[in-house]
Design an enzyme around this catalytic site. Structure first.
Site, short mmCIF file in Angstrom:
data_model
loop_
_atom_site.label_atom_id
_atom_site.label_comp_id
_atom_site.label_asym_id
_atom_site.label_seq_id
_atom_site.Cartn_x
_atom_site.Cartn_y
_atom_site.Cartn_z
N CYS B 244 0.74 -1.32 -0.07
CA CYS B 244 -0.03 -0.03 -0.04
C CYS B 244 0.87 1.14 -0.02
O CYS B 244 1.59 1.60 -0.81
CB CYS B 244 -0.96 -0.01 1.27
SG CYS B 244 -0.22 -0.20 2.78
N ARG B 249 -2.07 -0.88 5.65
CA ARG B 249 -3.49 -1.30 4.98
C ARG B 249 -3.08 -2.74 4.31
O ARG B 249 -3.85 -3.83 4.31
CB ARG B 249 -3.90 -0.43 3.85
CG ARG B 249 -4.50 0.76 4.32
CD ARG B 249 -4.91 1.87 3.35
NE ARG B 249 -3.56 2.46 2.57
CZ ARG B 249 -3.61 3.38 1.74
NH1 ARG B 249 -4.78 3.59 1.36
NH2 ARG B 249 -2.56 4.04 1.49
#
Lengths: 158, 286
Positions: B244, B249
């Site tokens: 990410c 994430r």
């Protein structure tokens, strides 16, 4: 702690007094715990936008782009030429965004536009410290920028 | 949401329900750990007995862009009162993305007896379960950790470069706007944390949040398979790298692919776009 413009030798327009008061308060705090406790108290004062101003689903034009807590900002003209700012934070876990919104509401609603327009988004780090995530720092900065943008827009249209 | 055991996960033991946590609040073999992006949440109220692991000050080296080392992990483990035998149950905000990130770092040190509380903090609160501001009194433990092992579940820049040279599977879990390199910001306020916008060549776009339901729980295995196997065309038997912006994430997606769908070789590239998009000489796609 007084904020000066980076690229000028003379002081920039002063900040709204209430904001400067908050900055002074937080600037003196050396303990992360004290800062967090103070921010939680401020977040408790957060009031979402009243239904007389906006109701859900909100117009996307008021969304703070880059704020993952789903913050929205409204700027309503006052008769004296200043602005009233209203906020909502849709993420119920967006406590930092609520605290920042409460500070901006108290500091910027009714404040001279040149003072609001002068606010540097980096004040976020005086409030929250530098050990927040990039995304959180960016989101809170964008929240401030959204308020500053409204003040600058009104100043340009004068 | 249905019982975790009925959702068809490859490794259902990696998830526990809020109800399970409520029943184990006084279990000395269980340590509940809150890990959030928002630094105000834990102090404003947390699950009784839960300790906080802050991703910045607890998991990252303060001077190098890297995670804590063996001695740092041992000190952290001691502070939060766990031993290698303790079941560490993580939960947090943002559909547990920070919780999965913390769990991933713990697994770098071999603490695989780690689970996620499905639905995270939001589900606990929405079920009306109790939060407290009282910090638990923790007796420090002695934890002898192995050296951090970055070879199994962590990817580095050069490894990613070799991976794309072999047409390996890559999942970009950022938003579509970040993936495309499109500018999505107010005038004068660029938000990309990199010199260039775009994605690593060959990557498939699948925002991390697609794996989560509205209430923050994980989708069931059939729904996840539809996304990652059918739609993206990923092969669970092939090495896969998720990334990410800084690897937070993508740790959520790493958790989904490795633990819920049973992919055999999944690594999280924590350098992610802030490294790749800023590096000289690395190819990108838009």
């Amino acid at each position: 702690m007084r904020f000066l413009a980076r690229s000028q030798e003379t002081p920039m327009a002063s900040y709204p007094p209430k904001l400067q008061q908050y900055l002074d308060d937080f600037g003196f705090m050396s303990s992360r715990e004290d800062r967090v406790d103070y921010l939680i108290d401020i977040a408790d004062e957060f009031q979402p936008v009243p239904s007389s101003i906006a109701s859900k689903p909100y117009d996307e034009a008021h969304r703070v782009i880059g704020c993952e807590s789903e913050a929205f900002v409204w700027a309503i003209d006052r008769a004296d030429g200043t602005l009233d700012f209203y906020f909502d934070v849709l993420n119920p876990q967006g406590l930092s965004a609520m605290a920042m919104s409460a500070i901006l509401d108290q500091a910027c609603s009714g404040a001279p536009l040149d003072q609001v327009a002068a606010i540097n988004g980096e004040v976020v780090f005086t409030f929250f410290g530098k050990d927040i995530s990039m995304g959180k720092g960016r989101g809170l900065t964008e929240l401030i920028n959204a308020v500053v943008y409204q003040a600058r827009r009104r100043l340009r249209s004068d | 949401m249905s019982d975790i055991s009925s959702r068809g996960y490859a490794n259902p033991d990696k998830l526990v329900s809020t109800g399970w946590v409520a029943e184990h609040l006084n279990d000395s073999n269980v340590r509940v750990i809150e890990s959030n992006e928002d630094p105000l949440l834990y102090p404003s109220g947390h699950v009784s007995g839960a300790v906080e692991v802050d991703w910045v000050k607890d998991l990252n080296d303060p001077l190098r862009r890297d995670y804590l080392d063996k001695s740092g992990f041992e000190a952290l483990a001691s502070r939060i009162g766990i031993t290698p035998q303790t079941t560490a149950v993580f939960y947090g905000d943002k559909s547990n993305w920070w919780a999965t990130y913390a769990l991933w770092v713990f697994e770098l040190f071999g603490h695989t007896n780690a689970k996620i509380m499905d639905g995270g903090r939001l589900k606990w609160v929405e079920e009306g379960r109790e939060l407290t501001r009282e910090k638990p009194s923790i007796s420090p433990t002695s934890y002898n950790a192995p050296e951090r092992d970055d070879s199994q579940i962590r990817a580095f820049r050069d490894g990613v470069l070799a991976h794309i040279g072999e047409n390996g599977q890559l999942v970009d879990v950022r938003s579509p706007g970040e993936f495309s390199g499109e500018k999505l910001h107010m005038e004068g306020y660029p938000q990309e944390g990199a010199v260039r916008g775009g994605h690593i060549p060959g990557a498939s776009s699948c925002p991390w949040s697609r794996a989560a339901n509205e209430d923050g729980t994980f989708k069931n295995a059939a729904e996840l398979s539809e996304i990652y196997l059918n739609e993206l065309g990923l092969d669970p038997a092939e090495p896969t790298i998720a990334y990410c912006r800084i690897g937070e994430r993508s740790s959520h997606t790493w958790f989904v692919l490795s633990n819920l769908l049973g992919f055999g070789d999944v690594r999280n590239y924590d350098g992610s776009w802030t490294e790749w998009g800023n590096s000289v000489g690395l190819p990108i796609e838009k």
